[in-house]
Enzyme design. Structure first.
Site, PDB file in Angstrom:
ATOM      1  N   ASP A  37       0.839  -1.199   0.000  1.00 45.62           N
ATOM      2  CA  ASP A  37       0.000   0.000   0.000  1.00 45.62           C
ATOM      3  C   ASP A  37       0.877   1.254   0.000  1.00 45.62           C
ATOM      4  O   ASP A  37       1.682   1.428  -0.906  1.00 45.62           O
ATOM      5  CB  ASP A  37      -0.966  -0.073   1.194  1.00 45.62           C
ATOM      6  CG  ASP A  37      -2.029   0.994   1.186  1.00 45.62           C
ATOM      7  OD1 ASP A  37      -3.043   0.813   0.489  1.00 45.62           O
ATOM      8  OD2 ASP A  37      -1.858   2.009   1.891  1.00 45.62           O
ATOM      9  N   HIS A  77      -7.043  -7.054   0.823  1.00 46.93           N
ATOM     10  CA  HIS A  77      -5.994  -6.043   0.756  1.00 46.93           C
ATOM     11  C   HIS A  77      -4.904  -6.290   1.786  1.00 46.93           C
ATOM     12  O   HIS A  77      -3.725  -6.109   1.506  1.00 46.93           O
ATOM     13  CB  HIS A  77      -6.619  -4.663   0.962  1.00 46.93           C
ATOM     14  CG  HIS A  77      -5.648  -3.528   0.892  1.00 46.93           C
ATOM     15  ND1 HIS A  77      -4.921  -3.233  -0.241  1.00 46.93           N
ATOM     16  CD2 HIS A  77      -5.270  -2.616   1.831  1.00 46.93           C
ATOM     17  CE1 HIS A  77      -4.148  -2.179  -0.010  1.00 46.93           C
ATOM     18  NE2 HIS A  77      -4.341  -1.788   1.243  1.00 46.93           N
TER      19      HIS A  77
END
Length: 292
Positions: A107, A272
């Site tokens: 990320d 994620h």
């Protein structure tokens, strides 16, 4: 009990004028630096780091502005530019005795890792990026109603003042939202870790916003300049991503290939927070990359 990475020791390491990073270090062998994402700290690597420490010296910092690292007031976009944060990482590795190292990021940390690979190719031997697109490509593919999934990018891109006030008024609701909607496996982020993430974010609203604001300004400029100059990542690169491209209508592999000629691109089935949901998958991918 405060969560921690098993077997790791913690240090504060100066990396720039007035900025020191909190870092967990463990294991022995060739160095591997792991950079966390949003809204997390270095704790997101707790399972992967403990696994990889059997073969590597594993270095897990909190990024500038996050966790227990210093959070300098933003004097402008450059304070939290990925170029600045990447320089922090290289300085950290050198301070720990490593002039060359493998680097993985998730990320936000993947954006820092990407910039480190472009700016410091002599330092970064291998590069892994988890569940992200390079900044310039990310903004290019977010269009129309589909961009609503990334509302936070637009909120934190606004000029200083309003984003900090809105998020600061309800930080647990804001940051907790992403811990919920991006995580199909609630057990992956247990209550104590979730609480640690929220505590860290609550104390870092201005610096987190500044990090995101930089990605809508100076980080785009840096990516555009590199693309115009034909600069690409010279080291082997591994990318692990959810299949966002199918939903939003872009070819993630092709976007990454334009930056990384020596690319291994893998679409994963987990959420994620893959380093917490499926740490074995991530550790195996990183071991394979480093051994390549």
């Amino acid at each position: 009990m405060t969560p921690f990475v098993p077997g790791f020791t913690h240090h504060r390491v100066p990396v720039a004028d007035g900025v020191a990073l909190n870092v967990a270090v463990g294991g022995s062998g060739s160095p591997l630096v792991l950079l966390h994402g949003f809204p997390q700290t270095h704790l997101m690597w707790r399972h992967v780091a403990a696994d990889l420490a059997a073969d590597h010296t594993v270095i897990c910092p909190d990024l500038r502005g996050y966790g227990a690292s210093d959070k300098p007031a933003a004097a402008g976009p450059a304070t939290y530019a990925k170029r600045t944060m990447a320089a922090d990482v290289v300085a950290l590795a050198r301070a720990l005795g490593h002039d060359r190292f493998a680097l993985a990021g998730h990320d936000r940390g993947a954006l820092v890792a990407f910039r480190a690979g472009l700016d410091h190719p002599d330092a970064v031997s291998r590069l892994a990026c988890l569940d992200v697109l390079p900044t310039l490509d990310m903004w290019d593919v977010l269009r129309g109603a589909d961009a609503a999934v990334a509302f936070h990018l637009y909120l934190m891109a606004q000029p200083p003042g309003l984003p900090e006030e809105l998020i600061g008024a309800a930080p647990d609701a804001f940051f907790g939202h992403f811990l919920d909607v991006w995580n199909p496996s609630p057990d992956a982020v247990p209550p104590a870790v979730r609480a640690a993430y929220l505590d860290a974010c609550r104390a870092a609203v201005p610096s987190i916003v500044a990090d995101y604001r930089a990605s809508a300004t100076v980080d785009i400029d840096h990516d555009r300049a590199d693309r115009a100059a034909g600069r690409r990542l010279r080291m082997p690169v591994a990318v692990l991503q959810q299949d966002w491209g199918a939903a939003l209508g872009y070819d993630a592999r092709a976007l990454w290939q334009a930056w990384a000629p020596d690319l291994t691109h893998t679409t994963v089935g987990c959420g994620h927070f893959m380093a917490e949901e499926d740490p074995e998958l991530v550790a195996t991918a990183l071991r394979t990359l480093v051994a390549s």
